[in-house]
Write an enzyme that holds these catalytic residues in place. Structure first.
Site, PDB file in Angstrom:
ATOM      1  N   HIS A 223       0.832  -1.203   0.000  1.00 26.05           N
ATOM      2  CA  HIS A 223       0.000   0.000   0.000  1.00 26.05           C
ATOM      3  C   HIS A 223       0.866   1.253   0.000  1.00 26.05           C
ATOM      4  O   HIS A 223       0.611   2.203  -0.751  1.00 26.05           O
ATOM      5  CB  HIS A 223      -0.928  -0.013   1.213  1.00 26.05           C
ATOM      6  CG  HIS A 223      -1.947   1.070   1.203  1.00 26.05           C
ATOM      7  ND1 HIS A 223      -1.957   2.090   2.130  1.00 26.05           N
ATOM      8  CD2 HIS A 223      -2.999   1.306   0.373  1.00 26.05           C
ATOM      9  CE1 HIS A 223      -2.972   2.907   1.866  1.00 26.05           C
ATOM     10  NE2 HIS A 223      -3.625   2.456   0.820  1.00 26.05           N
ATOM     11  N   HIS A 227       1.567   4.091  -3.436  1.00 24.08           N
ATOM     12  CA  HIS A 227       1.423   5.541  -3.364  1.00 24.08           C
ATOM     13  C   HIS A 227       2.755   6.255  -3.581  1.00 24.08           C
ATOM     14  O   HIS A 227       2.761   7.442  -3.929  1.00 24.08           O
ATOM     15  CB  HIS A 227       0.794   5.936  -2.031  1.00 24.08           C
ATOM     16  CG  HIS A 227      -0.671   5.652  -1.946  1.00 24.08           C
ATOM     17  ND1 HIS A 227      -1.622   6.514  -2.437  1.00 24.08           N
ATOM     18  CD2 HIS A 227      -1.344   4.586  -1.452  1.00 24.08           C
ATOM     19  CE1 HIS A 227      -2.829   6.006  -2.238  1.00 24.08           C
ATOM     20  NE2 HIS A 227      -2.694   4.841  -1.644  1.00 24.08           N
ATOM     21  N   GLU A 364      -9.779  10.710  -5.170  1.00 24.54           N
ATOM     22  CA  GLU A 364      -8.558  10.744  -4.348  1.00 24.54           C
ATOM     23  C   GLU A 364      -8.036  12.168  -4.188  1.00 24.54           C
ATOM     24  O   GLU A 364      -7.257  12.451  -3.289  1.00 24.54           O
ATOM     25  CB  GLU A 364      -7.459   9.880  -4.970  1.00 24.54           C
ATOM     26  CG  GLU A 364      -6.300   9.635  -4.014  1.00 24.54           C
ATOM     27  CD  GLU A 364      -4.997   9.281  -4.692  1.00 24.54           C
ATOM     28  OE1 GLU A 364      -4.032   9.023  -3.973  1.00 24.54           O
ATOM     29  OE2 GLU A 364      -4.937   9.288  -5.927  1.00 24.54           O
ATOM     30  N   HIS A 379     -11.594  11.166  -0.427  1.00 27.19           N
ATOM     31  CA  HIS A 379     -10.882  10.000   0.103  1.00 27.19           C
ATOM     32  C   HIS A 379      -9.961  10.370   1.259  1.00 27.19           C
ATOM     33  O   HIS A 379     -10.004   9.782   2.338  1.00 27.19           O
ATOM     34  CB  HIS A 379     -10.077   9.335  -1.018  1.00 27.19           C
ATOM     35  CG  HIS A 379      -9.043   8.371  -0.519  1.00 27.19           C
ATOM     36  ND1 HIS A 379      -7.708   8.708  -0.391  1.00 27.19           N
ATOM     37  CD2 HIS A 379      -9.131   7.082  -0.100  1.00 27.19           C
ATOM     38  CE1 HIS A 379      -7.033   7.686   0.079  1.00 27.19           C
ATOM     39  NE2 HIS A 379      -7.872   6.687   0.267  1.00 27.19           N
ATOM     40  N   HIS A 383     -10.012   9.607   5.638  1.00 30.07           N
ATOM     41  CA  HIS A 383      -8.895   9.103   6.443  1.00 30.07           C
ATOM     42  C   HIS A 383      -8.585  10.061   7.587  1.00 30.07           C
ATOM     43  O   HIS A 383      -8.338   9.632   8.731  1.00 30.07           O
ATOM     44  CB  HIS A 383      -7.656   8.943   5.562  1.00 30.07           C
ATOM     45  CG  HIS A 383      -7.564   7.627   4.866  1.00 30.07           C
ATOM     46  ND1 HIS A 383      -6.896   6.541   5.399  1.00 30.07           N
ATOM     47  CD2 HIS A 383      -8.046   7.205   3.672  1.00 30.07           C
ATOM     48  CE1 HIS A 383      -6.957   5.528   4.563  1.00 30.07           C
ATOM     49  NE2 HIS A 383      -7.659   5.896   3.508  1.00 30.07           N
ATOM     50  N   HIS A 419     -13.031   2.292   2.711  1.00 26.55           N
ATOM     51  CA  HIS A 419     -12.759   2.014   1.305  1.00 26.55           C
ATOM     52  C   HIS A 419     -13.890   1.240   0.646  1.00 26.55           C
ATOM     53  O   HIS A 419     -14.027   1.294  -0.581  1.00 26.55           O
ATOM     54  CB  HIS A 419     -11.409   1.309   1.146  1.00 26.55           C
ATOM     55  CG  HIS A 419     -10.285   2.278   0.971  1.00 26.55           C
ATOM     56  ND1 HIS A 419      -9.923   2.785  -0.258  1.00 26.55           N
ATOM     57  CD2 HIS A 419      -9.489   2.886   1.876  1.00 26.55           C
ATOM     58  CE1 HIS A 419      -8.936   3.647  -0.107  1.00 26.55           C
ATOM     59  NE2 HIS A 419      -8.653   3.731   1.178  1.00 26.55           N
TER      60      HIS A 419
END
Length: 700
Positions: A223, A227, A364, A379, A383, A419
């Site tokens: 993950h 990114h 995103e 997104h 978080h 998600h």
């Protein structure tokens, strides 16, 4: 390792230590200009050189012990020191998060500083000056992105974040034991310290059954590295990559599908989408991780906590639930209307092949978002709200929880509920698209006559796959700041699958040789209660196992494809190897930290065996061909399903997840009826059985 790579590798080691301390197990020294020393050390610069420099007694002792002559790298002074105020507001030993919009801006500016340097040597000098003045994770991230994207540094090996910040992955109780072992025992005699399995909770907590997945080091590394390869902010030439937004959707979609398949097998229900921030967050999480840079723990989230507006002056965050709800409503409006609104007021179509890519960047909020002011930061803001649930106003001086970091978020059960909501947005868009026509699904030139699996050993069982526990070892010495030099080994236990092969018999009626694409998916059959899943449920839970080109001759073709060649995964060695120990010939492959871990290719299954359907189709290459050359056996070309190809177009023109990414006509009621009309498709039942045995990973 060439000299350019060597000096950058040392620059990336021990991120919290000053640069004047020796690196690479005491064999690499930097001759640091006096102006580069921070205010704390500049007045005693000569004393530091006498104690830690290449001519010191400690250096001589290392040379005597190792037989390796020290390497000295001279850092050139700069005519003009870079102005770093844009990033220095983030505390050097504080927390850094790419999910924080202001942190992202600082990282983007720092990447730009690194990219604009005229050559690699000047980049090194500028980075050497910046290193001891900036937040460690911020510096490491920005420099890693720059190294990966500059043409003159693409061969420089970039260490995994595991080797830079092991505290984000391992039980902090292990760290004192590693330091004790390193202080007392010579390097060559040090023993590995074992990380306990599932150390965050007992089996009384039902969600603990999935801890092996959420807390798997490889899953979390994947993950983070995705990114890193696909940054959301920074110079446009770094962010703009082929089908970036679609990859954001598909990579996370596949993580969710794998997680859900394993939940069913472990007797757990569906992941419910986190559709409202007004309701209590039912699931708790106690991460038991320590930020060693400041000796603060990642905070816990208790059961049924309430989300609040986040107003954190020190983190430059002012985020309200109202704002996030407004952004979500605008995204839903764009999806339902079939177009987004650009900054100039023009309509940007979504209901076409590029729509999913536009939507992915919009949700995103990457630099490619068509209208950031209108659609906000859905997104990342989700978080952030969850990451600060324990201290939304900074009253207790607590930093963000694991949901605030890309290397830790996957550990938390709430990651999957958030998600799932994000994925539902994408599926809402996909539901508007027309079903694939028969001509798009068929391939009149071939017949897929048989499909199956076989364990990759003499007389291996067919259509019966096996998973088990494997105990592996990794050296984390490069990430232990101010600790004993040399190696620091830990062992950890993770899921593994027995190697197997796919066997396909394909008949081609073409007059000459042809090339086509094979796609292989694993399809869950039942939920946690044993209830049969509908076709629509199975379609949405399809797990991609592989996709590859196949050369077919007229007549019968017997294809054998090894599981470790999967286009989805990267090998254990590439994911966990310390690049400072890599051979020169391995340097190019260091980019390839992006990819799903090979040891997690298959769902865990259970001890009784879980039945799935294996699906394969041979699709027309003419419809797939993106006119891009790649070789799975070379460089970074083997894990393209989630990570694409470096500096090239995605290798297929088909939508990611094809043929299961769209709804089908109402006449299809089962997976069998979906496959039946097409001779280029086939279903085969397979079983995944978990053997509750721990096997030591073979040493090379």
């Amino acid at each position: 390792m060439d000299s350019l790579s060597q000096k950058f590798v040392g620059l990336l080691q021990h991120p919290q230590e000053p640069l004047f301390l020796p690196k690479s197990k005491g064999t690499l020294f930097y001759d640091v200009p006096e102006r580069f020393l921070t205010d704390r050390y500049r007045p005693i610069g000569q004393n530091l050189a006498n104690r830690f420099g290449p001519n010191s007694s400690s250096a001589a002792q290392v040379s005597q012990d190792t037989g390796v002559e020290p390497t000295v790298v001279t850092i050139r002074d700069l005519k003009e020191l870079p102005d770093l105020k844009f990033a220095q507001w983030i505390a050097r030993r504080g927390s850094f998060s790419l999910l924080n919009v202001e942190h992202r801006k600082a990282a983007g500016k720092l990447i730009s500083v690194f990219l604009k340097q005229p050559n690699a040597d000047t980049l090194f000098d500028v980075a050497a000056y910046a290193r001891d003045r900036l937040n460690g994770p911020l510096f490491q991230y920005a420099l890693a992105v720059a190294l990966l994207h500059r043409p003159d540094t693409k061969a420089v090996p970039v260490p995994s974040i595991l080797h830079l910040f092991p505290d984000q992955f391992i039980d902090p109780a292990v760290l004192p034991r590693m330091q004790e072992e390193g202080t007392i025992v010579m390097d060559e005699n040090r023993m590995a310290i074992e990380i306990p399995m599932n150390f965050t909770a007992t089996d009384v907590e039902p969600e603990q059954r999935m801890a092996y997945f959420r807390e798997d080091i490889g899953v979390n590394l994947h993950h983070w590295h995705w990114h890193l390869v696909y940054p959301g902010a920074g110079p446009i030439e770094v962010v703009r990559k082929d089908r970036r937004g679609e990859l954001f959707y598909y990579m996370h979609n596949q993580m969710l599908n794998r997680y859900q398949a394993d939940r069913f097998a472990q007797g757990l229900g569906r992941v419910e989408p986190l559709a409202s921030f007004r309701n209590p967050i039912r699931i708790p999480y106690y991460p038991k991780l320590l930020r060693t840079a400041n000796n603060r723990t990642f905070p816990a989230r208790y059961a049924n906590m309430l989300v609040s507006d986040v107003v954190r002056v020190s983190d430059r965050i002012n985020l309200t639930i109202d704002a996030v709800e407004t952004w979500i409503a605008r995204v839903l409006e764009a999806i339902d209307s079939g177009f987004a609104v650009g900054t100039d007021g023009a309509r940007v179509p979504l209901d076409d092949p590029r729509g999913i890519d536009i939507l992915g960047n919009l949700i995103e909020r990457s630099s490619l978002t068509v209208n950031r002011n209108l659609y906000g930061d859905v997104h990342n803001s989700g978080h952030t709200l969850l990451a600060y649930i324990h201290d939304p106003r900074g009253t207790y001086l607590e930093s963000f929880g694991v949901m605030g970091g890309l290397s830790t978020a996957v550990r938390d059960p709430v990651f999957y509920t958030w998600h799932k909501f994000i994925d539902d947005l994408f599926q809402r868009h996909k539901a508007r698209l027309d079903p694939y026509r028969a001509a798009e699904l068929a391939n009149g030139a071939v017949v897929l006559e048989s499909l199956g699996t076989q364990l990759d050993r003499a007389g291996g069982a067919t259509n019966s796959l096996v998973t088990f526990w494997e105990r592996s070892q990794v050296d984390l010495g490069a990430g232990l700041d101010f600790g004993p030099g040399g190696s620091a080994f830990v062992t950890f236990t993770h899921l593994q699958c027995a190697p197997f092969v796919f066997r396909l018999r394909i008949s081609s009626t073409a007059l000459g040789n042809r090339q086509d694409t094979v796609r292989i998916f694993l399809l869950p059959k039942v939920d946690q209660q044993g209830r049969s899943l509908t076709f629509e449920e199975r379609r949405l839970l399809a797990i991609e196992l592989d996709s590859f080109r196949v050369n077919l001759q007229p007549g019968t073709n017997n294809i054998v494809r090894r599981s470790d060649n999967s286009s989805v995964t990267i090998s254990y060695e590439r994911m966990f190897q310390n690049v400072s120990q890599a051979n020169a010939g391995d340097v190019q492959s260091r980019f390839c930290g992006c990819g799903w871990p090979s040891h997690m290719l298959l769902p865990k299954g259970n001890e009784n065996g879980v039945e799935y359907d294996l699906f394969a189709m041979v699709s027309r290459f003419e419809d797939d061909n993106a006119n891009v050359a790649y070789d799975e056996s070379v460089g970074c070309d083997d894990s393209y399903s989630f990570c694409g190809l470096r500096d090239r177009m995605y290798p297929s023109r088909r939508p990611m997840g094809f043929p299961f990414d769209r709804k089908v006509s109402g006449t299809v009621q089962s997976m069998g009826s979906f496959v039946a009309p097409y001779r280029n498709m086939r279903l085969t039942p397979v079983t995944v059985r978990f053997m509750n045995t721990v096997i030591d990973r073979p040493t090379p």
